[in-house]
Design a protein around this motif. Structure first.
Motif, PDB file in Angstrom:
ATOM      1  N   UNK A 164      15.775 -12.924   6.616  1.00 60.33           N
ATOM      2  CA  UNK A 164      14.462 -12.316   6.416  1.00 60.33           C
ATOM      3  C   UNK A 164      14.201 -12.131   4.930  1.00 60.33           C
ATOM      4  N   UNK A 165      12.938 -12.231   4.534  1.00 60.81           N
ATOM      5  CA  UNK A 165      12.523 -11.942   3.169  1.00 60.81           C
ATOM      6  C   UNK A 165      11.401 -10.913   3.231  1.00 60.81           C
ATOM      7  N   UNK A 166      11.711  -9.678   2.786  1.00 58.05           N
ATOM      8  CA  UNK A 166      10.711  -8.603   2.789  1.00 58.05           C
ATOM      9  C   UNK A 166       9.935  -8.631   1.481  1.00 58.05           C
ATOM     10  N   UNK A 167       8.650  -8.413   1.555  1.00 60.99           N
ATOM     11  CA  UNK A 167       7.792  -8.534   0.372  1.00 60.99           C
ATOM     12  C   UNK A 167       7.069  -7.225   0.055  1.00 60.99           C
ATOM     13  N   UNK A 168       6.863  -6.987  -1.226  1.00 65.17           N
ATOM     14  CA  UNK A 168       5.884  -6.028  -1.703  1.00 65.17           C
ATOM     15  C   UNK A 168       6.096  -4.552  -1.488  1.00 65.17           C
ATOM     16  N   UNK A 169       7.325  -4.041  -1.632  1.00 66.05           N
ATOM     17  CA  UNK A 169       7.543  -2.606  -1.483  1.00 66.05           C
ATOM     18  C   UNK A 169       7.173  -1.881  -2.763  1.00 66.05           C
ATOM     19  N   UNK A 170       6.048  -1.205  -2.768  1.00 70.28           N
ATOM     20  CA  UNK A 170       5.658  -0.373  -3.907  1.00 70.28           C
ATOM     21  C   UNK A 170       4.699   0.689  -3.400  1.00 70.28           C
ATOM     22  N   UNK A 171       4.717   1.839  -4.035  1.00 70.28           N
ATOM     23  CA  UNK A 171       3.855   2.938  -3.591  1.00 70.28           C
ATOM     24  C   UNK A 171       3.609   3.927  -4.703  1.00 70.28           C
ATOM     25  N   UNK A 172       3.003   5.051  -4.364  1.00 72.36           N
ATOM     26  CA  UNK A 172       2.654   6.060  -5.359  1.00 72.36           C
ATOM     27  C   UNK A 172       3.886   6.628  -6.053  1.00 72.36           C
ATOM     28  N   UNK A 173       4.957   6.843  -5.276  1.00 75.55           N
ATOM     29  CA  UNK A 173       6.143   7.504  -5.817  1.00 75.55           C
ATOM     30  C   UNK A 173       7.306   6.568  -6.110  1.00 75.55           C
ATOM     31  N   UNK A 174       7.124   5.292  -5.900  1.00 71.42           N
ATOM     32  CA  UNK A 174       8.211   4.356  -6.156  1.00 71.42           C
ATOM     33  C   UNK A 174       7.636   3.011  -6.564  1.00 71.42           C
TER      34      UNK A 174
END
Length: 219
Positions: A164-174
């Motif tokens: 699996x290739x997970x994409x795009x983990x970003x948010x307000x606190x990370x």
């Protein structure tokens, strides 16, 4: 000395066996589907149920294309800045089903794996191994006329590699997948994946490696 060179060569090639694997079944969330994976901030990684087969044996014309892949929910554990450990939560059965009547074409048991976080993306089940066991092509799958399902049957294998290739983990606190996991934040985005069948060359290399080891013990 010559035997040592042969053994090193075999080890290097076999360590990279994923490069010799046929990406038999490639899949990703349906076009227009919001997201694909979600993380609850408390150790549970889940996938939406609109995951479709994009290509089979590198062809988008195979009869299996468009079928739906159901991936088990996974638990995530481990130490930040190191590969995380993944394992199914509850049912470990992965299935590929008809998008029309839900008939099962293929079913298998998903085992444990790893998750390597690099920036906002992550690679899961990175080691080339038998991640999927008890692989079974059902009667409905046999009747489908899929080249990749026929290849699995004809190979006689009951195991497949999974990735699996997970994409795009970003948010307000990370700002990275690792920060999301280590900080216990909620997140999600798209992904893609594949199930691979070993090439005959891979099997031959592994057999050669076993032969060299056997001869070495006899000397």
């Amino acid at each position: 000395m010559k035997k040592l060179v042969i053994m090193i060569g075999i080890w290097v090639v076999c360590a990279g066996t994923s490069a010799l694997a046929t990406p038999g079944i490639e899949f990703s969330p349906d076009a227009g589907t919001a997201g694909g994976w979600t993380y609850d901030g408390a150790g549970t990684l889940s996938f939406n149920q609109n995951i479709a087969v994009d290509a089979a044996m590198s062809s988008n014309a195979d009869a299996l294309v468009g079928a739906l892949v159901y991936i088990p929910t996974l638990t995530v554990s481990g130490i930040p800045d190191a590969p995380y450990a993944l394992k199914p939560l509850g049912s470990s059965v992965l299935t590929i089903r008809s998008p029309d009547d839900g008939s099962i074409y293929l079913k298998a048991t998903l085992g444990k794996g790893d998750l390597v976080a690099v920036g906002t993306i992550g690679a899961a089940y990175t080691n080339f191994m038998s991640d999927l066991t008890d692989v079974t092509v059902t009667d409905a799958g046999k009747a489908l006329g899929s080249a990749v399902l026929s290849a699995i049957i004809n190979s006689g294998t009951s195991t497949l590699d999974f990735e699996l290739s997970l994409q795009g983990a970003s948010g307000t606190n990370y700002r990275s997948l690792n920060q999301m996991l280590a900080g216990g934040y909620v997140g999600g985005n798209g992904f893609s994946g594949a199930m691979s069948i070993p090439e005959p060359a891979t099997i031959a290399l592994l057999s050669l490696g076993s032969l060299v080891l056997w001869r070495k013990r006899r000397v």
